[in-house]
Design an enzyme around this catalytic site. Sequence first.
Site, mmCIF file in Angstrom:
data_model
loop_
_atom_site.group_PDB
_atom_site.id
_atom_site.type_symbol
_atom_site.label_atom_id
_atom_site.label_comp_id
_atom_site.label_asym_id
_atom_site.label_seq_id
_atom_site.Cartn_x
_atom_site.Cartn_y
_atom_site.Cartn_z
ATOM 1 N N GLY A 174 0.858 -1.068 0.014
ATOM 2 C CA GLY A 174 0.009 0.192 0.088
ATOM 3 C C GLY A 174 1.004 1.294 0.155
ATOM 4 O O GLY A 174 0.800 2.209 0.931
ATOM 5 N N GLU A 197 0.694 -1.262 -4.775
ATOM 6 C CA GLU A 197 -0.539 -0.326 -4.575
ATOM 7 C C GLU A 197 -1.804 -0.859 -5.242
ATOM 8 O O GLU A 197 -1.684 -1.119 -6.704
ATOM 9 C CB GLU A 197 -0.285 1.057 -4.984
ATOM 10 C CG GLU A 197 -1.189 2.153 -5.051
ATOM 11 C CD GLU A 197 -1.850 2.270 -3.609
ATOM 12 O OE1 GLU A 197 -3.334 2.060 -3.409
ATOM 13 O OE2 GLU A 197 -1.238 2.390 -2.821
ATOM 14 N N ILE A 198 -3.072 -0.788 -4.811
ATOM 15 C CA ILE A 198 -4.251 -1.286 -5.508
ATOM 16 C C ILE A 198 -4.742 -0.210 -6.478
ATOM 17 O O ILE A 198 -5.711 -0.794 -7.397
ATOM 18 C CB ILE A 198 -5.226 -1.939 -4.683
ATOM 19 C CG1 ILE A 198 -6.083 -3.130 -5.113
ATOM 20 C CG2 ILE A 198 -5.998 -1.022 -3.679
ATOM 21 C CD1 ILE A 198 -7.038 -3.687 -4.235
ATOM 22 N N ASN A 237 -3.045 -6.689 -5.498
ATOM 23 C CA ASN A 237 -3.796 -6.810 -4.314
ATOM 24 C C ASN A 237 -3.018 -7.695 -3.377
ATOM 25 O O ASN A 237 -2.926 -8.975 -3.529
ATOM 26 C CB ASN A 237 -5.037 -7.436 -4.686
ATOM 27 C CG ASN A 237 -5.979 -7.465 -3.405
ATOM 28 O OD1 ASN A 237 -5.559 -7.358 -2.335
ATOM 29 N ND2 ASN A 237 -7.226 -7.713 -3.733
ATOM 30 N N CYS A 257 2.405 1.000 6.067
ATOM 31 C CA CYS A 257 2.441 2.557 6.382
ATOM 32 C C CYS A 257 1.282 3.027 6.251
ATOM 33 O O CYS A 257 0.627 3.179 5.296
ATOM 34 C CB CYS A 257 3.552 3.531 5.656
ATOM 35 S SG CYS A 257 5.170 2.689 5.957
ATOM 36 N N ASP A 260 -5.163 1.790 5.512
ATOM 37 C CA ASP A 260 -6.821 2.078 5.784
ATOM 38 C C ASP A 260 -7.325 1.366 7.077
ATOM 39 O O ASP A 260 -7.174 0.213 7.242
ATOM 40 C CB ASP A 260 -7.417 1.570 4.726
ATOM 41 C CG ASP A 260 -9.090 2.208 4.580
ATOM 42 O OD1 ASP A 260 -9.505 2.456 5.695
ATOM 43 O OD2 ASP A 260 -9.662 2.215 3.352
ATOM 44 N N THR A 335 6.686 9.525 4.318
ATOM 45 C CA THR A 335 5.531 8.986 3.401
ATOM 46 C C THR A 335 4.416 10.335 3.350
ATOM 47 O O THR A 335 4.612 11.254 4.437
ATOM 48 C CB THR A 335 4.727 8.154 4.321
ATOM 49 O OG1 THR A 335 4.499 8.235 5.372
ATOM 50 C CG2 THR A 335 5.635 6.794 4.354
ATOM 51 N N GLU A 336 3.806 10.558 2.519
ATOM 52 C CA GLU A 336 2.805 11.407 2.247
ATOM 53 C C GLU A 336 1.908 11.751 3.532
ATOM 54 O O GLU A 336 1.700 12.662 4.118
ATOM 55 C CB GLU A 336 2.094 11.446 0.956
ATOM 56 C CG GLU A 336 2.656 11.952 -0.396
ATOM 57 C CD GLU A 336 3.696 10.887 -0.720
ATOM 58 O OE1 GLU A 336 4.520 11.164 -1.592
ATOM 59 O OE2 GLU A 336 3.692 9.681 -0.179
ATOM 60 N N GLU A 337 1.392 10.491 4.102
ATOM 61 C CA GLU A 337 0.548 10.327 5.238
ATOM 62 C C GLU A 337 1.236 10.940 6.360
ATOM 63 O O GLU A 337 0.508 11.501 7.316
ATOM 64 C CB GLU A 337 0.082 8.978 5.414
ATOM 65 C CG GLU A 337 -1.241 8.553 4.381
ATOM 66 C CD GLU A 337 -2.451 9.515 4.691
ATOM 67 O OE1 GLU A 337 -2.733 10.001 5.656
ATOM 68 O OE2 GLU A 337 -2.948 9.913 3.559
#
Length: 361
Positions: A174, A197-198, A237, A257, A260, A335-337
């Site tokens: 992810g 990444e999905i 996935n 990281c 969800d 990371t962006e988050e």
Amino acid sequence: MSDPAPATITTTPQDSTTATASPTILEATPTTTTTAASTPSGTKRGGKGSREQYRRDASARRDEAKLPQKRFFRQRAHANPFSDHHLEYPASPELMDWSKYYPKFFSPLKSEDDHEKKEAVDGDVDMEGTTSSGIIPQAQLQASSSSIASQQSNTSIQQQQQQKKYKVDVADIGCGFGGLLVALAPKLPESLILGMEIRTSVTDYVTERIAALRVQNQDKADEMPGQFQNVSVMRANSMKFMPNFFEKYQLSKIFLCFPDPHFKARKHKARIVSPTLASEYAYVLRPRGIVYTITDVEDLHLWMAKHFDDHPLFQRIPQEELDRDECVAIMMTETEEGKKVERNKGNKYVACFWRLEDPEW
């Protein structure tokens, strides 16, 4: 014998959008002209048309080594891992063709169909030594077949040697927009790093980002170890197909990281950590390999930590060890988050686990 073709899952049709009629405007409305220079498509900035046009211009940006603009690749954060997606995956890890992801390290795998096509082309072009009736002598056919078989054998041996010498050993599950990937690449130049990444649009963004960084740094071996040739991304996935890509003991690091959180109890089964998935991570991790987890949601942090603590093949890494691990610092800041949480002055919860040796039976 020909290699098995990769299995493919076909996606379900997307929901259609119902158009509604606009009310009639009785008075004249002044119009404005938007130039192509302001938006790639000459339409409203960030609209569907501009997104499509911008992404169609990917080849031009690639030639100019321009980094992509994230706003044209936005996609909703939540993706259902149990839905059918149009995904391709190998039947087993040894059948995975890594050449499109790491062209510096792998040459394309050759299937039997490729060799048959080559044999047919060679037969059409090389007509020297044919008889007056146009028939190629049997001796020449045997020599040609022997040559082709030798080429096939040499190619197969070379590919097997590459597969043994180079292996992906770091996975970011992810990976989002790839902040961790591009930060790890120069820090781990001897490792092949893969983001999984999905979401389609997000995967496209990371693909363009890495391609641009490779071009920008192709002559900077001293300044940028690895030159981003050691990092790539694929749409996948991982909750379903991780063992299709990685052998037992293949990975040294797995990053989870800001996954969800799936807050609702009925959605907890979609979380990236569960008893079953913990066992899959243990399968692909080598002994003393590490699972890194980070989130800004305390409930999810406790959930992930409990599942790894309860698993017999994982052991929590003490804080003093984490303080010495450069990858932990990168995971928290790149990371962006992670940057978003930093801006909002939120909390970050970190837990990392060693993969233990298999017990003796």
